[in-house]
Design a protein around this motif. Structure first.
Motif, PDB file in Angstrom:
ATOM      1  N   GLY A   3       0.784  -1.214   0.000  1.00 60.66           N
ATOM      2  CA  GLY A   3       0.000   0.000   0.000  1.00 60.66           C
ATOM      3  C   GLY A   3       0.820   1.270   0.000  1.00 60.66           C
ATOM      4  N   ARG A   4       2.115   1.170   0.225  1.00 59.08           N
ATOM      5  CA  ARG A   4       3.031   2.309   0.163  1.00 59.08           C
ATOM      6  C   ARG A   4       4.391   1.787  -0.295  1.00 59.08           C
ATOM      7  NH1 ARG A   4       1.291   6.479   3.689  1.00 59.08           N
ATOM      8  NH2 ARG A   4      -0.970   6.566   3.439  1.00 59.08           N
ATOM      9  N   TYR A   5       5.068   2.589  -1.109  1.00 67.06           N
ATOM     10  CA  TYR A   5       6.428   2.224  -1.476  1.00 67.06           C
ATOM     11  C   TYR A   5       7.224   3.483  -1.757  1.00 67.06           C
ATOM     12  CZ  TYR A   5       5.552   2.811  -6.570  1.00 67.06           C
ATOM     13  OH  TYR A   5       5.268   3.299  -7.826  1.00 67.06           O
ATOM     14  N   ALA A   6       8.494   3.336  -2.096  1.00 65.88           N
ATOM     15  CA  ALA A   6       9.363   4.484  -2.334  1.00 65.88           C
ATOM     16  C   ALA A   6      10.186   4.266  -3.589  1.00 65.88           C
ATOM     17  CB  ALA A   6      10.276   4.717  -1.131  1.00 65.88           C
ATOM     18  N   LEU A   7      10.547   5.368  -4.218  1.00 69.32           N
ATOM     19  CA  LEU A   7      11.464   5.353  -5.354  1.00 69.32           C
ATOM     20  C   LEU A   7      12.414   6.529  -5.159  1.00 69.32           C
ATOM     21  CD1 LEU A   7      12.416   4.207  -8.041  1.00 69.32           C
ATOM     22  CD2 LEU A   7      10.738   5.668  -9.188  1.00 69.32           C
ATOM     23  N   THR A   8      13.596   6.224  -4.639  1.00 70.30           N
ATOM     24  CA  THR A   8      14.554   7.275  -4.300  1.00 70.30           C
ATOM     25  C   THR A   8      15.794   7.238  -5.176  1.00 70.30           C
ATOM     26  OG1 THR A   8      15.536   5.844  -2.589  1.00 70.30           O
ATOM     27  CG2 THR A   8      13.765   7.323  -1.905  1.00 70.30           C
ATOM     28  N   ALA A   9      15.860   6.323  -6.129  1.00 70.32           N
ATOM     29  CA  ALA A   9      16.999   6.248  -7.042  1.00 70.32           C
ATOM     30  C   ALA A   9      16.995   7.429  -8.001  1.00 70.32           C
ATOM     31  CB  ALA A   9      16.950   4.934  -7.821  1.00 70.32           C
ATOM     32  N   THR A  10      18.147   7.736  -8.552  1.00 71.34           N
ATOM     33  CA  THR A  10      18.250   8.838  -9.503  1.00 71.34           C
ATOM     34  C   THR A  10      17.695   8.409 -10.860  1.00 71.34           C
ATOM     35  OG1 THR A  10      20.445   8.202 -10.309  1.00 71.34           O
ATOM     36  CG2 THR A  10      20.349   9.616  -8.339  1.00 71.34           C
ATOM     37  N   PRO A  11      17.243   9.365 -11.670  1.00 65.83           N
ATOM     38  CA  PRO A  11      16.795   9.027 -13.022  1.00 65.83           C
ATOM     39  C   PRO A  11      17.863   8.280 -13.817  1.00 65.83           C
ATOM     40  CG  PRO A  11      16.112  11.244 -12.465  1.00 65.83           C
ATOM     41  CD  PRO A  11      17.014  10.791 -11.358  1.00 65.83           C
ATOM     42  N   LYS A  12      19.124   8.627 -13.618  1.00 64.34           N
ATOM     43  CA  LYS A  12      20.218   7.957 -14.332  1.00 64.34           C
ATOM     44  C   LYS A  12      20.288   6.478 -13.940  1.00 64.34           C
ATOM     45  CE  LYS A  12      25.203   8.301 -15.225  1.00 64.34           C
ATOM     46  NZ  LYS A  12      25.581   6.944 -14.792  1.00 64.34           N
ATOM     47  N   ASP A  13      20.200   6.202 -12.629  1.00 68.19           N
ATOM     48  CA  ASP A  13      20.256   4.813 -12.167  1.00 68.19           C
ATOM     49  C   ASP A  13      19.061   4.006 -12.689  1.00 68.19           C
ATOM     50  OD1 ASP A  13      22.604   5.248 -10.828  1.00 68.19           O
ATOM     51  OD2 ASP A  13      21.657   5.601  -8.883  1.00 68.19           O
ATOM     52  N   PHE A  17      19.250   0.764 -15.159  1.00 72.37           N
ATOM     53  CA  PHE A  17      18.747  -0.522 -14.665  1.00 72.37           C
ATOM     54  C   PHE A  17      17.727  -1.129 -15.619  1.00 72.37           C
ATOM     55  CE2 PHE A  17      15.988  -3.095 -11.793  1.00 72.37           C
ATOM     56  CZ  PHE A  17      16.961  -3.976 -11.329  1.00 72.37           C
ATOM     57  N   PHE A  18      16.870  -0.279 -16.199  1.00 70.32           N
ATOM     58  CA  PHE A  18      15.824  -0.769 -17.090  1.00 70.32           C
ATOM     59  C   PHE A  18      16.205  -0.637 -18.569  1.00 70.32           C
ATOM     60  CE2 PHE A  18      13.566   0.053 -13.140  1.00 70.32           C
ATOM     61  CZ  PHE A  18      12.738  -1.052 -13.047  1.00 70.32           C
ATOM     62  N   ASN A  19      17.412  -0.118 -18.807  1.00 69.49           N
ATOM     63  CA  ASN A  19      17.890   0.068 -20.174  1.00 69.49           C
ATOM     64  C   ASN A  19      16.929   0.943 -20.974  1.00 69.49           C
ATOM     65  OD1 ASN A  19      19.735  -0.180 -22.190  1.00 69.49           O
ATOM     66  ND2 ASN A  19      19.401  -2.361 -22.578  1.00 69.49           N
ATOM     67  N   LEU A  20      16.723   2.147 -20.438  1.00 61.56           N
ATOM     68  CA  LEU A  20      15.810   3.113 -21.052  1.00 61.56           C
ATOM     69  C   LEU A  20      16.593   4.282 -21.638  1.00 61.56           C
ATOM     70  CD1 LEU A  20      13.357   3.361 -18.034  1.00 61.56           C
ATOM     71  CD2 LEU A  20      12.813   2.228 -20.193  1.00 61.56           C
ATOM     72  N   ALA A  21      15.937   5.065 -22.452  1.00 62.23           N
ATOM     73  CA  ALA A  21      16.495   6.360 -22.829  1.00 62.23           C
ATOM     74  C   ALA A  21      16.534   7.234 -21.573  1.00 62.23           C
ATOM     75  CB  ALA A  21      15.631   7.008 -23.905  1.00 62.23           C
ATOM     76  N   ASP A  22      17.369   8.262 -21.593  1.00 63.52           N
ATOM     77  CA  ASP A  22      17.506   9.119 -20.418  1.00 63.52           C
ATOM     78  C   ASP A  22      16.161   9.685 -19.988  1.00 63.52           C
ATOM     79  OD1 ASP A  22      20.205   8.680 -20.364  1.00 63.52           O
ATOM     80  OD2 ASP A  22      20.728  10.514 -21.435  1.00 63.52           O
ATOM     81  N   LEU A  53      18.873   0.155 -27.636  1.00 68.29           N
ATOM     82  CA  LEU A  53      18.006  -0.003 -26.469  1.00 68.29           C
ATOM     83  C   LEU A  53      16.874  -0.970 -26.770  1.00 68.29           C
ATOM     84  CD1 LEU A  53      17.642   3.686 -25.256  1.00 68.29           C
ATOM     85  CD2 LEU A  53      19.024   1.897 -24.209  1.00 68.29           C
ATOM     86  N   PRO A  54      16.461  -1.776 -25.798  1.00 67.67           N
ATOM     87  CA  PRO A  54      15.283  -2.620 -25.990  1.00 67.67           C
ATOM     88  C   PRO A  54      14.064  -1.737 -26.224  1.00 67.67           C
ATOM     89  CG  PRO A  54      16.521  -3.294 -24.053  1.00 67.67           C
ATOM     90  CD  PRO A  54      17.069  -1.973 -24.480  1.00 67.67           C
ATOM     91  N   GLU A  55      13.030  -2.347 -26.705  1.00 66.54           N
ATOM     92  CA  GLU A  55      11.800  -1.594 -26.978  1.00 66.54           C
ATOM     93  C   GLU A  55      11.034  -1.364 -25.684  1.00 66.54           C
ATOM     94  OE1 GLU A  55       9.712  -3.779 -29.926  1.00 66.54           O
ATOM     95  OE2 GLU A  55      11.220  -3.464 -31.456  1.00 66.54           O
TER      96      GLU A  55
END
Length: 255
Positions: A3-13, A17-22, A53-55
Motif C-alpha cells: 500500500g506504500r512504497y518508495a522510489l529514491t533512485a536517480t533518473p540515471k540509475d 537498470f531498465f535500459n531506457l532512454a535518459d 536499447l530494448p523496446e
C-alpha cells in the motif's frame, strides 16, 4: 498487500537498470501512495533507428487500476494490488495480464505488522528494502481507462504473492519482484502468454530483502522526507498495572 512504497533512485540509475532512454529529472519519493502518479516501464513498438536499447518506454500512470469496461471510475473500487494467484482468470485483470504487463521501479516498500488488539502492541511499520540496495522492479499490470468525454487515464496495479520466510512475520503478502534477466520475457505480451510467464510471479528469495522498523510518520501521505526510513526501536507490549490482591473470603475483616 503493498500500500506504500518508495522510489529514491536517480533518473540515471533507473534508466541504466531498465535500459531506457535518459529520463527527465525528478525528485526522490519516499512515500508513494495510491491514486498518485507512479513511474512504470512497458514494452514499446517505437524505437529510434540505430538504437541498441530494448523496446521499452517509461511513463506515468495512476496507482489504482481501472479496467476498460468500467463506466464510472468513482463507483469502482481502487485496485492497487493484483493477486498473482488469480490475476489470469479475474475479470478485472485478465486483459491486462495478457496484453499490458509492466514493470514498476521501486527502492523498496512499506508494510505494517498488526498484532492482535489484545496484545497491547500498536501496529509497527517496516521499511523493506533490498539488501544489495539499488533499484528493483515490481511486476505490474496496466489499463488505459477512457471516460465518457473521451479523456484517457493510464492506471496500474502492483502484483502480489505470498510472503517469503523473511517477510511472513510482518505480513502474509509481498510484491512480486522481477529480476533483470526476466524483464524481456515479462514485458513480451506478443509471444509470451500469461501461462508462459507464470513461473515469474513467485516470492523472491528469502534473503533478498531486509526489514527495518520505522516510525508511524509513513502513515500520513503528507510526510514525504527521508526521515520516514530512519530505523526506530520496535514497539513493546504495554505493561499491565499490578492487580490488587484479592481478600481471602475466609478471613474476618474490620471493613
Amino acid at each position: 498487500m503493498c500500500g506504500r512504497y518508495a522510489l529514491t533512485a536517480t533518473p540515471k540509475d533507473i534508466s541504466e537498470f531498465f535500459n531506457l532512454a535518459d529520463l527527465d529529472d525528478f525528485p526522490a519519493r519516499y512515500n508513494i501512495a495510491p491514486t498518485q502518479p507512479i513511474l512504470v516501464v512497458m514494452s514499446s513498438e517505437k524505437r529510434e533507428p540505430g538504437s541498441n536499447l530494448p523496446e521499452r518506454r517509461a511513463f506515468l500512470a495512476r496507482w489504482g487500476l481501472i479496467p476498460g469496461w468500467v463506466k464510472d471510475m468513482k463507483e469502482f473500487p481502487l485496485l492497487i494490488n493484483a493477486r498473482s494467484e488469480t490475476a489470469i482468470g479475474k475479470a478485472s485483470f485478465r486483459a491486462a495480464m495478457r496484453h499490458r504487463r509492466i514493470l514498476i521501479p521501486a527502492s523498496g516498500f512499506y508494510e505494517w505488522r498488526r498484532p492482535p488488539k489484545e496484545s497491547g502492541v500498536r501496529p509497527q511499520a517496516y521499511w523493506i528494502r533490498p539488501k544489495r540496495g539499488g533499484v528493483i522492479a515490481f511486476a505490474g499490470l496496466m489499463e488505459t481507462w477512457s471516460s465518457a468525454d473521451g479523456s484517457e487515464v493510464d492506471t496500474a496495479a502492483i502484483m502480489t504473492t505470498a510472503a517469503n520466510g523473511g517477510i511472513r512475520h510482518i505480513h502474509d503478502r509481498m510484491p512480486v519482484v522481477i529480476e533483470p534477466e526476466d524483464f524481456a520475457r515479462w514485458l513480451d505480451c506478443k509471444t509470451q502468454e500469461p501461462r508462459e510467464v507464470a513461473d515469474l510471479i513467485r516470492p523472491v528469495q528469502e534473503d533478498f530483502f531486509e526489514a527495518l522498523p520505522v516510525s508511524d510518520l509513513v502513515n500520513k501521505v503528507a510526510n514525504m522526507g527521508p526521515d520516514l526510513q530512519k530505523p526506530v526501536a520496535v514497539a513493546q507490549p504495554e505493561e499491565e498495572p499490578p492487580k490488587k490482591p484479592t481478600p481471602d473470603s475466609t478471613q474476618m475483616s474490620l471493613f
